[in-house]
Design an enzyme around this catalytic site. Structure first.
Site, PDB file in Angstrom:
ATOM      1  N   ASP A 100       5.217 -16.603  16.627  1.00 11.90           N
ATOM      2  CA  ASP A 100       5.100 -15.929  15.326  1.00 11.90           C
ATOM      3  C   ASP A 100       6.342 -15.109  14.990  1.00 11.90           C
ATOM      4  OD1 ASP A 100       2.577 -16.964  15.423  1.00 11.90           O
ATOM      5  OD2 ASP A 100       1.537 -15.067  15.097  1.00 11.90           O
ATOM      6  N   ASP A 101       6.452 -14.775  13.709  1.00  9.67           N
ATOM      7  CA  ASP A 101       7.372 -13.762  13.167  1.00  9.67           C
ATOM      8  C   ASP A 101       8.809 -14.218  12.955  1.00  9.67           C
ATOM      9  OD1 ASP A 101       5.123 -12.239  13.335  1.00  9.67           O
ATOM     10  OD2 ASP A 101       5.866 -10.872  14.882  1.00  9.67           O
TER      11      ASP A 101
ATOM     12  N   HIS B 106       3.450 -17.908   7.805  1.00  8.89           N
ATOM     13  CA  HIS B 106       3.015 -16.619   8.369  1.00  8.89           C
ATOM     14  C   HIS B 106       3.155 -15.493   7.343  1.00  8.89           C
ATOM     15  CE1 HIS B 106       1.711 -14.172  11.651  1.00  8.89           C
ATOM     16  NE2 HIS B 106       2.858 -13.543  11.844  1.00  8.89           N
TER      17      HIS B 106
ATOM     18  N   HIS C 242       4.560 -10.018   5.597  1.00 10.21           N
ATOM     19  CA  HIS C 242       4.070  -9.575   6.910  1.00 10.21           C
ATOM     20  C   HIS C 242       3.643  -8.102   6.857  1.00 10.21           C
ATOM     21  CE1 HIS C 242       3.684  -9.236  11.316  1.00 10.21           C
ATOM     22  NE2 HIS C 242       3.643 -10.554  11.309  1.00 10.21           N
TER      23      HIS C 242
ATOM     24  N   HIS D 182       5.787 -14.633  20.554  1.00  9.89           N
ATOM     25  CA  HIS D 182       6.573 -14.134  19.423  1.00  9.89           C
ATOM     26  C   HIS D 182       8.056 -14.468  19.589  1.00  9.89           C
ATOM     27  CE1 HIS D 182       2.862 -11.786  19.101  1.00  9.89           C
ATOM     28  NE2 HIS D 182       3.133 -11.714  17.809  1.00  9.89           N
TER      29      HIS D 182
END
Length: 303
Positions: free
Chosen positions: A105-106, A155, A159, A258
Site C-alpha cells: 500500500d501507499d 488506494h 489517503h 507497505h
C-alpha cells in the site's frame, strides 16, 4: 327599365358588403376561440409542469429514505453471500497451487524501484494499491510495474480519512478519479481497490453499495505484517507466524505490506521464507472475488 337594373346592381353590391362583414365577424369569433383554447392549453401545461415538479421531490429524497436503505441492505446481503461463495472457490484453487498474495500500500514512491528490484531478484510478484496523486508523481515506475506483470490497484486520491469517508459517495468519487489517473498512464482499467486503513469501521453499507455499483472490488487482508508498527525486522517474524497460522487454517494468505524503506530493507528475509516454503506469489485481478472485511454491525460513519 334602365333605372331598375341600376338599383339591382347597387343591391348586389350592398349584399356583397354585408356578407363580407359577416364573414369577417365569424372569422374573428373563431380566432378568439382558438386563442382562448391555446391559452387554456398553455395553462394546463404549466399546471402539469408544476405537478411534475412537485412529484419529483420524493424521488430526490429517495436515496436517503428508509425504503432506499432497505433496498441497499438487501442488495448488499445478496452480494456478500455471492462473494463468500466465490472466495471459497478461489481458495480451493489457491490451496492446490499453494498461492500467496503479497500486497503493498501507499505507493508509488521514490523507492518503489528498489522494491521492484528485490521482488525481481526473488522472482516474485505482488499487487500495489497506489494513491492517485502519487501515481501522477511517479508515472515511470507505474509503467514498469505494468510491464513486468505486477498487479495494480487503487488506494484513493488523498489517503485522508476525513475526506475519503466524509460522505457515502466520497469513497467511490476518489476511486473513480484514481482509476482514471492510472488508466491514463498505462491504458488499463483497474477495479481492485483498498480503502485507507481497511474497510472497517468507516466503510458503511451505503458506501459499499455505491462502490459495487461502480464495479469496484474492495480488498482487505488476512495477514497484517505490522510493518507500519514495527520499524525493524520484527515485522518479518510476525508475518511468518501469521502465514503459518493461515496455512493451518486452510486459508490463502493475503499479506498487507507497505511501500516504505524499512519494509524493503528486511523484505529479503520474508521472501526467502516464502520461497523456501514453496509458495507461489500471485497477483490480484479484476475478475477475482475479493477478500473483504464484513461489517457485521461494526461499520459506522466517521462523523
Amino acid at each position: 327599365m334602365f333605372r331598375r337594373r341600376r338599383l339591382n346592381t347597387r343591391g348586389k353590391i350592398v349584399v356583397f358588403i354585408l356578407l363580407t362583414i359577416m364573414i369577417l365577424l365569424l372569422t374573428g369569433l373563431v380566432g378568439n376561440d382558438k386563442m382562448n383554447a391555446a391559452k387554456e392549453n398553455d395553462t394546463n401545461i404549466e399546471n402539469s409542469h408544476e405537478m411534475l415538479s412537485f412529484s419529483s421531490e420524493p424521488v430526490l429524497a429517495f436515496s436517503d429514505s428508509t425504503l432506499s436503505q432497505s433496498i441497499i441492505d438487501r442488495e448488499n446481503k445478496k452480494r456478500e453471500s455471492a462473494r463468500k461463495k466465490e472466495v471459497e472457490k478461489q481458495n480451493k484453487i489457491d490451496q492446490q497451487e499453494k498461492a500467496i498474495y503479497l500486497t503493498f500500500d501507499d505507493g508509488p514512491s521514490d523507492i518503489s524501484g528498489q522494491l521492484l528490484d528485490v521482488l525481481d531478484k526473488y522472482q516474485m510478484k505482488a499487487t500495489f494499491f497506489m494513491v492517485g496523486l502519487r501515481i501522477k508523481e511517479h508515472p515511470e515506475v507505474v509503467k514498469r510495474m505494468h510491464k513486468e506483470g505486477f498487479g495494480l490497484g487503487l488506494h484513493s486520491i488523498t489517503h485522508d480519512v476525513g475526506k475519503v469517508y466524509s460522505s457515502k459517495s466520497s469513497p467511490s468519487e476518489e476511486m473513480i478519479e484514481n482509476r482514471e489517473i492510472l488508466e491514463n498512464i498505462i491504458g488499463v482499467r483497474s477495479n481492485i481497490v483498498r480503502l485507507p486503513y481497511g474497510s472497517i469501521p468507516y466503510l458503511t453499507e451505503a458506501m459499499r453499495y455505491l462502490l459495487d455499483q461502480n464495479d469496484f472490488k474492495v480488498w482487505d487482508w488476512n495477514v497484517d505484517s505490522l510493518d507500519w508498527k514495527f520499524k525493524n525486522e520484527r515485522y518479518v517474524q510476525h508475518t511468518i507466524q501469521e502465514i503459518k497460522n493461515m496455512e493451518q487454517a486452510g486459508e490463502t494468505p493475503v499479506v498487507l505490506l507497505h511501500d516504505k524503506q524499512e519494509t524493503i530493507k528486511h523484505l529479503p528475509k520474508l521472501l526467502s521464507f516464502i520461497k523456501k516454503q514453496g509458495y507461489q506469489t500471485e497477483i490480484l485481478t479484476n475478475d477475482m472475488a475479493p477478500l473483504t472485511f464484513s461489517c457485521n454491525g461494526r461499520c459506522h460513519t466517521i462523523n
